[in-house]
Write a protein that holds these residues in place. Structure first.
Motif, PDB file in Angstrom:
ATOM      1  N   LEU A 145      18.058 -92.505 -23.634  1.00  0.00           N
ATOM      2  CA  LEU A 145      19.394 -92.225 -23.124  1.00  0.00           C
ATOM      3  C   LEU A 145      19.992 -91.065 -23.896  1.00  0.00           C
ATOM      4  O   LEU A 145      20.086 -91.105 -25.123  1.00  0.00           O
ATOM      5  CB  LEU A 145      20.300 -93.453 -23.251  1.00  0.00           C
ATOM      6  CG  LEU A 145      21.668 -93.278 -22.577  1.00  0.00           C
ATOM      7  CD1 LEU A 145      21.534 -93.406 -21.064  1.00  0.00           C
ATOM      8  CD2 LEU A 145      22.674 -94.292 -23.095  1.00  0.00           C
ATOM      9  N   PRO A 147      23.432 -89.607 -24.331  1.00  0.00           N
ATOM     10  CA  PRO A 147      24.829 -89.892 -23.979  1.00  0.00           C
ATOM     11  C   PRO A 147      25.551 -88.594 -23.617  1.00  0.00           C
ATOM     12  O   PRO A 147      25.735 -87.723 -24.463  1.00  0.00           O
ATOM     13  CB  PRO A 147      25.404 -90.521 -25.254  1.00  0.00           C
ATOM     14  CG  PRO A 147      24.221 -90.864 -26.108  1.00  0.00           C
ATOM     15  CD  PRO A 147      23.164 -89.875 -25.744  1.00  0.00           C
ATOM     16  N   ARG A 227      27.541 -89.130 -15.565  1.00  0.00           N
ATOM     17  CA  ARG A 227      26.757 -90.248 -16.087  1.00  0.00           C
ATOM     18  C   ARG A 227      25.963 -89.776 -17.298  1.00  0.00           C
ATOM     19  O   ARG A 227      25.747 -88.580 -17.488  1.00  0.00           O
ATOM     20  CB  ARG A 227      25.797 -90.775 -15.017  1.00  0.00           C
ATOM     21  CG  ARG A 227      24.685 -89.788 -14.643  1.00  0.00           C
ATOM     22  CD  ARG A 227      23.952 -90.193 -13.387  1.00  0.00           C
ATOM     23  NE  ARG A 227      24.827 -90.091 -12.226  1.00  0.00           N
ATOM     24  CZ  ARG A 227      24.464 -90.439 -11.005  1.00  0.00           C
ATOM     25  NH1 ARG A 227      23.276 -90.932 -10.792  1.00  0.00           N
ATOM     26  NH2 ARG A 227      25.303 -90.311  -9.993  1.00  0.00           N
ATOM     27  N   ASP A 228      25.530 -90.737 -18.100  1.00  0.00           N
ATOM     28  CA  ASP A 228      24.589 -90.421 -19.169  1.00  0.00           C
ATOM     29  C   ASP A 228      23.251 -90.055 -18.535  1.00  0.00           C
ATOM     30  O   ASP A 228      22.939 -90.489 -17.428  1.00  0.00           O
ATOM     31  CB  ASP A 228      24.407 -91.629 -20.092  1.00  0.00           C
ATOM     32  CG  ASP A 228      25.682 -91.988 -20.845  1.00  0.00           C
ATOM     33  OD1 ASP A 228      26.496 -91.086 -21.070  1.00  0.00           O
ATOM     34  OD2 ASP A 228      25.857 -93.167 -21.195  1.00  0.00           O
ATOM     35  N   GLU A 230      19.582 -90.690 -18.335  1.00  0.00           N
ATOM     36  CA  GLU A 230      18.672 -91.784 -18.677  1.00  0.00           C
ATOM     37  C   GLU A 230      17.278 -91.469 -18.151  1.00  0.00           C
ATOM     38  O   GLU A 230      17.122 -91.085 -16.996  1.00  0.00           O
ATOM     39  CB  GLU A 230      19.177 -93.095 -18.073  1.00  0.00           C
ATOM     40  CG  GLU A 230      18.306 -94.300 -18.383  1.00  0.00           C
ATOM     41  CD  GLU A 230      18.780 -95.551 -17.666  1.00  0.00           C
ATOM     42  OE1 GLU A 230      19.009 -96.565 -18.328  1.00  0.00           O
ATOM     43  OE2 GLU A 230      18.927 -95.500 -16.423  1.00  0.00           O
ATOM     44  N   GLU A 417      28.721 -96.157 -17.806  1.00  0.00           N
ATOM     45  CA  GLU A 417      28.447 -94.943 -18.554  1.00  0.00           C
ATOM     46  C   GLU A 417      29.314 -94.887 -19.810  1.00  0.00           C
ATOM     47  O   GLU A 417      30.478 -95.250 -19.791  1.00  0.00           O
ATOM     48  CB  GLU A 417      28.747 -93.715 -17.679  1.00  0.00           C
ATOM     49  CG  GLU A 417      28.164 -93.776 -16.273  1.00  0.00           C
ATOM     50  CD  GLU A 417      26.656 -93.832 -16.268  1.00  0.00           C
ATOM     51  OE1 GLU A 417      26.050 -93.408 -17.263  1.00  0.00           O
ATOM     52  OE2 GLU A 417      26.087 -94.306 -15.275  1.00  0.00           O
ATOM     53  N   GLY A 418      28.745 -94.433 -20.884  1.00  0.00           N
ATOM     54  CA  GLY A 418      29.513 -94.248 -22.105  1.00  0.00           C
ATOM     55  C   GLY A 418      29.661 -95.483 -22.959  1.00  0.00           C
ATOM     56  O   GLY A 418      30.362 -95.452 -23.964  1.00  0.00           O
ATOM     57  N   THR A 439      23.644 -99.296 -16.310  1.00  0.00           N
ATOM     58  CA  THR A 439      24.271 -98.030 -15.963  1.00  0.00           C
ATOM     59  C   THR A 439      23.906 -97.634 -14.547  1.00  0.00           C
ATOM     60  O   THR A 439      22.959 -98.166 -13.949  1.00  0.00           O
ATOM     61  CB  THR A 439      23.809 -96.907 -16.919  1.00  0.00           C
ATOM     62  OG1 THR A 439      22.384 -96.769 -16.825  1.00  0.00           O
ATOM     63  CG2 THR A 439      24.183 -97.213 -18.355  1.00  0.00           C
TER      64      THR A 439
END
Length: 888
Positions: A145, A147, A227-228, A230, A417-418, A439
């Motif tokens: 991930l 971030p 969004r992160d 991933e 997210e986050g 997520t």
């Protein structure tokens, strides 16, 4: 257009010095090395100081930091944090360029980067490198991930660190992030790479050889920061126990961590099938649900659905309770109650009414209340925590869990997210449980049910690690004692080897443990020959492990800092080049002989955030309600107003705020100086831009700087922001109840672009009538959840019109094929099991436990004509499910 009402970026079209972020990921088996390059350019006519607060994985070992200005590269050193800060400020005061990277004192997954004295027209590239292990998912994928989203963290009043200085989070909606992101990954492993998946758009995977043991992949252009990032990496032949020995650093002293060889063991315990196929019928299950405003919409809906599955899957004879929290906390029962039909129905009724309407994210108080409850004999406590992880007192929360780890296991779930990886992983690690992240389009239910299966399995106890090494070689454990082992889940062990041997070049490690009263062990033979081309990755991960353990011990129960422990952390951090909470990376450009002239302009780079609330049924991004503003001298500005704004996006509506009597505001401490906001009836706007916060001027001689103002409290920290926000939220609870609520009135007006009318409310008016007239229209329930909701606590279903509807049949169609001598509830339960196996095998992990409970109930009934019932049920439902497959 206002980009944020809580950060240093205003509606003025001010240049943002950070232009792009480039990330290169290299994955070797299950270890990732990440190199991020941040490119800055000063387009203004004055020298700049840029401050960027950003997220990193909570378990990352940051091991390199450098800056390139023109043709000059400046490599940073790790120094004690206060020393590094003073060196940075001194450099800026004398007109030199300096760069400072430091970890948040409250959460190890938040970093602050200060780029000082960037002259007009000049560019600088910052290179940041870290290493981390990749977590194993339920489907055996490895999860990486990046971030990309950092949500503002809630800091409860009075928590440790709330009175001190913290890094300030400046964030804007994801669509307004003013810099770009590029991301590429290279994956290599002894085993073939079968596939790489992501929640973000990827270019096609490119294999570098026919064996497919090396592959590259890139993030598609135009990442929206919503969004992160991933990546899920899958290898063929899954994961096997392994050991990697890494040679020490030649320049380091033998006998030190960096000078000696270090081994990383990856263990995947396999438990006996007899134990795995049985589940416990006892336990105290405590579910702690985040109901803060940031859990709005789909998050809280998914949480309700998940609690339904959990409650239906619990075994008869256990105990349970459900807590929920925001600025305050609630519980369904005063104490945990025995699980039966009555208590299950009472709990489900209250779960259905749960909304994300409890304000802030104060998780510490409910945790303390749970730990104060006496344990129930022969009912081991299992704590499930569901949160979006937006808290500022991360370390305080994790310390509390660690102090109570002997009395429970903690399973944690990061939602959305986050979510703070430091918080979610820390809760599970210190609580001897398992962490999961939900997520993007992930379904929460399968991940939660996997953790419930872990919780229903017996705890592994008496874990020991025994080394068998050649004579002359000794071992020092670097990892904390193993607190938990779960079937198929990796456990990592780091150890340092000292000495040499001319004998055998092989070692052996045995991990012994007791499971359900049966002694078991996992053994691994490995070569002592160091791996090639591993650099110092294993050493840095081991150093990070030791540093995190020492940091947990430094703060004594009374809150006092252990000076000896802090000294050990600083020494190891400096020796290994790995960041810690007590150290920072500092780089000063001493090659520039000319001092940079003129006042220094401070710019704070915003990070993307995902945050929303629901107002009258429509989704909105929730603006943080308080800002701080300072003049060049840091002079105080009087508090004015406060607001909660709707996002700009495609909708021009703004959230209404109620008027507040400013005379009732609490007396402002120095921390609250300079608060500016809005608080007025009806529609609100931020028509009064405040350039002072985005332009902090100072001459080169005063030794100040934006980062120094922040550290000294002259620029507001998130702690004080949220404290005042929480106070106002409490005082204005009447309307905020609507703001965070779920009413769906006047939707036609909203779609037409008009502002929905709010009911007139006097201060003393009860909200119940208003909310009753604006009840939400519930969407149709998912067919699986509809069927599950009808199951009784015992495991059976009743033959009634509700079951018929869930099966897609009429009551007559369902009742007619029933063999005459078969009980109605037996027939109904068999039909439900056939439907699950016939239509919902893709979601088996979600209903597997409750189906096992149903089968156990059927066996207890000693039902006859089961084969005939299965055949008749298949004919009715159009399925071809075998009796053995159902478990009968």
């Amino acid at each position: 257009m206002m980009v944020s009402c809580c950060g240093l970026i205003t509606s003025q079209k001010e240049p943002v010095p950070l232009k792009s972020v480039e990330v290169e990921l290299e994955v070797k088996d299950h270890v990732a090395t990440v190199v991020s390059t941040l490119n800055y350019h000063n387009q203004e006519d004055k020298p700049l100081e840029a401050v960027f607060v950003f997220p990193l994985p909570g378990d990352a070992a940051v091991c390199h930091f450098s800056a390139t200005v023109g043709q000059t590269e400046i490599v940073a050193e790790v120094k004690e944090k206060q020393e590094a800060r003073e060196e940075y400020d001194d450099a800026l005061s004398s007109g030199q360029q300096a760069f400072l990277l430091e970890e948040s004192e409250q959460s190890p997954d938040v970093f602050s980067l200060s780029v000082g004295s960037l002259p007009p027209g000049e560019s600088a590239s910052i290179r940041l490198e870290y290493v981390t292990e990749l977590a194993v998912q339920a489907d055996e994928g490895l999860r990486f991930l990046l971030p990309a989203v950092l949500n503002p963290r809630y800091q409860p009043q009075g928590s440790v660190g709330s009175e001190g200085s913290n890094v300030q989070v400046t964030s804007v909606p994801a669509s307004l992030v003013p810099y770009t992101l590029s991301f590429s990954a290279r994956v290599s492993s002894p085993r073939p790479v079968s596939k790489v998946e992501s929640s973000s758009p990827l270019d096609p995977v490119q294999y570098l050889n026919t064996e497919q043991i090396q592959a590259t992949v890139k993030l598609a252009a135009g990442h929206k920061f919503d969004r992160d990032v991933e990546l899920l990496i899958y290898y063929k032949d899954a994961h096997q126990p392994s050991a990697m020995v890494e040679a020490g650093q030649a320049s380091s002293q033998p006998g030190s961590l960096m000078g000696d060889p270090v081994v990383m063991l990856s263990l995947y315990p396999e438990f006996p099938q007899a134990v795995m196929s049985s589940v416990a019928s006892s336990g105290e299950f405590v579910f702690l649900l985040d109901r803060s405003g940031s859990m709005h919409g789909e998050r809280i809906k998914n949480a309700r659905d998940t609690l339904l599955l959990l409650l239906k899957s619990l075994p008869l004879g256990c105990y349970f309770n459900i807590y929920s929290f925001g600025s305050s906390f609630e519980h369904i029962f005063p104490k945990s109650e025995e699980y039966n039909q009555k208590t299950m129905e009472e709990a489900l009724k209250k779960v259905e009414e749960m909304e994300a309407n409890l304000g802030g994210t104060e998780i510490l108080k409910p945790l303390k209340h749970i730990y104060r409850q006496p344990s129930i004999p022969s009912q081991p406590r299992q704590l499930f925590v569901f949160t979006d992880g937006e808290v500022g007192n991360t370390k305080e929360v994790i310390n509390l869990v660690k102090q109570n780890s002997a009395s429970h296991r903690c399973f944690s779930f990061g939602i959305g997210e986050g979510a703070s990886s430091a918080l979610i992983n820390g809760l599970a690690k210190e609580g001897g449980g398992h962490a999961q992240f939900i997520t993007g389009a992930d379904r929460m239910q399968p991940k939660v049910m996997q953790s419930l299966r872990f919780a229903l399995q017996p705890s592994v106890v008496d874990v020991s690690v025994k080394w068998d090494l050649p004579s002359g070689v000794s071992v020092t454990a670097l990892s904390p004692p193993i607190a938990a082992l779960f079937q198929g889940q990796r456990s990592l062990v780091y150890a340092q080897f000292t000495g040499q041997s001319s004998e055998a070049s092989e070692g052996c490690v045995t991990v012994a443990y007791s499971l359900a009263g049966h002694p078991s062990q996992t053994q691994l033979h490995f070569s002592l020959k160091p791996a090639e081309d591993s650099g110092l990755t294993v050493h840095r991960l081991a150093a990070r492990t030791v540093i995190r353990s020492l940091e947990m011990e430094v703060r004594e129960p009374g809150g006092q800092e252990d000076a000896g422990g802090k000294k050990k952390v600083v020494e190891l951090s400096v020796q290994s080049g790995v960041s810690s909470v007590f150290t920072a990376f500092i780089a000063v450009n001493k090659s520039n002989s000319e001092a940079i002239q003129g006042p220094l302009l401070c710019r704070t780079i915003p990070t993307p955030r995902m945050r929303a609330c629901k107002v009258l049924g429509a989704p909105y991004l929730m603006r943080r309600p308080v800002m701080s503003f300072y003049s060049a001298q840091g002079s105080q500005m009087s508090p004015r107003m406060m607001a909660c704004m709707a996002p700009m996006g495609s909708c021009s509506m703004r959230m209404p705020v109620m008027s507040c009597d400013m005379a009732q505001l609490p007396q402002m401490s120095p921390k609250f100086r300079g608060v500016r906001g809005l608080c007025q009836a009806g529609r609100s706007s931020l028509s009064d831009p405040a350039p002072l916060q985005s332009q902090t001027w100072r001459g080169n001689s005063n030794g100040g700087g934006g980062s120094k103002l922040l550290r000294e409290g002259r620029i507001k920290s998130p702690a004080s922001v949220m404290t005042l926000s929480g106070w106002l939220k409490e005082k204005c609870a009447g309307l905020m109840g609507l703001a965070f609520g779920q009413t769906s009135c006047s939707m036609d007006r909203q779609r037409a672009g008009g502002m929905p009318e709010l009911p007139q409310m006097s201060p003393m008016m009860d909200q119940s009538d208003t909310l009753e007239s604006c009840r939400p229209k519930q969407p149709p329930r998912d067919p699986l959840l509809q069927l599950v909701s009808l199951q009784k606590a015992s495991g059976c279903w009743l033959l009634d019109p509700h079951l018929a509807a869930a099966l897609g049949k009429t009551s007559e169609e369902v009742e007619k094929p029933k063999p005459a001598s078969v009980k109605q509830d037996v027939w109904a339960t068999i039909l439900a099991l056939i439907w699950l196996h016939g239509f919902k095998m893709d979601a088996q992990e979600e209903w597997e436990l409750l189906s096992m409970k149903a089968v156990s109930w059927l066996r207890a009934q000693k039902a006859s004509l089961v084969t005939q019932c299965v055949e008749a049920g298949n004919a009715l439902l159009g399925c071809n499910v075998q009796k053995d497959a159902v478990g009968l």
